[in-house]
Scaffold this active site. Structure first.
Site, PDB file in Angstrom:
ATOM      1  N   HIS A  17      12.508  -3.213  -4.334  1.00 48.90           N
ATOM      2  CA  HIS A  17      13.517  -2.355  -4.981  1.00 48.90           C
ATOM      3  C   HIS A  17      14.482  -3.202  -5.817  1.00 48.90           C
ATOM      4  CE1 HIS A  17      12.913   0.463  -1.348  1.00 48.90           C
ATOM      5  NE2 HIS A  17      12.643   1.228  -2.385  1.00 48.90           N
ATOM      6  N   LYS A  41      11.899  13.170   4.456  1.00 47.42           N
ATOM      7  CA  LYS A  41      11.253  11.910   4.863  1.00 47.42           C
ATOM      8  C   LYS A  41      11.738  11.421   6.228  1.00 47.42           C
ATOM      9  CE  LYS A  41       9.350   9.631   0.877  1.00 47.42           C
ATOM     10  NZ  LYS A  41       9.249   8.345   0.170  1.00 47.42           N
ATOM     11  N   ARG A  90       3.773   0.124  -8.228  1.00 51.05           N
ATOM     12  CA  ARG A  90       3.132  -0.987  -7.553  1.00 51.05           C
ATOM     13  C   ARG A  90       1.646  -0.994  -7.862  1.00 51.05           C
ATOM     14  NH1 ARG A  90       6.382   0.752  -2.360  1.00 51.05           N
ATOM     15  NH2 ARG A  90       6.036   2.657  -3.527  1.00 51.05           N
ATOM     16  N   SER A 128       9.047   0.069   2.092  1.00 51.39           N
ATOM     17  CA  SER A 128      10.018   0.177   3.179  1.00 51.39           C
ATOM     18  C   SER A 128       9.360   0.498   4.512  1.00 51.39           C
ATOM     19  CB  SER A 128      11.046   1.267   2.855  1.00 51.39           C
ATOM     20  OG  SER A 128      11.712   0.964   1.672  1.00 51.39           O
TER      21      SER A 128
END
Ligand code: ADP
Length: 160
Positions: A17, A41, A90, A128
């Site tokens: 990030h 989430k 990514r 994460s």
């Protein structure tokens, strides 16, 4: 280029990030990291904790601000008169979801442009949830997150 928003869950913020935020700060006059409340989430950290970690991790970059937000990101774009959304890409696996989000945001607000940035190769497989899992098993996460985030992870896990 004026202001861009960098939205995310940041649960917790990682070097991936940070890499994207710093790249964006070199393109835009002002970048605002927008920490999403995102209850869907079911984040490990509260929104205030995530804001604190993002602030600490990006305090060395003068043109990056940090806020929290719940609701649609297009409302945030309007509120801050921002012209772009920053997202990190990514691998190919990110693309489907990111295209969906980018087109949805553009449908909601015609001027909403999403700009995709690639991280340094070493962070391509960093996310994460991986960090949370590694920390959960007591392994060292110092190559993935800043020291302050590492401490927050240890505190959180020891209080559970
Ligand atoms: P969200 O729940 O909105 O996907 P995340 O915090 O998981 O929030 O990610 C926010 C943004 O940061 C996304 O665009 C994601 O692709 C990007 N990102 C996360 N980790 C990395 C990384 N290692 N390299 C590049 N971009 C990343």
């Amino acid at each position: 280029m004026p202001t861009a928003l960098y939205p995310g869950t940041f649960d917790p913020i990682t070097f991936g990030h940070i890499d994207i935020a710093v790249r964006a700060s070199q393109i835009f006059k002002k970048v605002i990291a927008v920490v999403a409340a995102n209850p869907v989430k079911n984040p490990m950290f509260s929104v205030d904790e995530r804001v604190e970690m993002v602030k600490d991790s990006l305090s060395h970059v003068p043109n990056i601000g940090v806020i929290s937000h719940s609701g649609l990101i297009v409302n945030c774009l309007r509120e801050y008169k921002a012209t772009a959304l920053i997202r990190g890409l990514r691998a190919v696996s990110d693309i489907d979801y990111e295209f969906q989000m980018a087109f949805t945001n553009r449908n909601l607000l015609g001027s909403a442009e999403t700009i995709f940035l690639m991280p340094s190769a070493e962070y391509t497989y960093l996310n994460s949830s991986l960090v949370r899992q590694i920390a959960h098993y007591g392994e060292d996460v110092s190559s993935f997150v800043p020291q302050f985030v590492q401490k927050m992870l240890m505190d959180k896990l020891s209080s559970q």
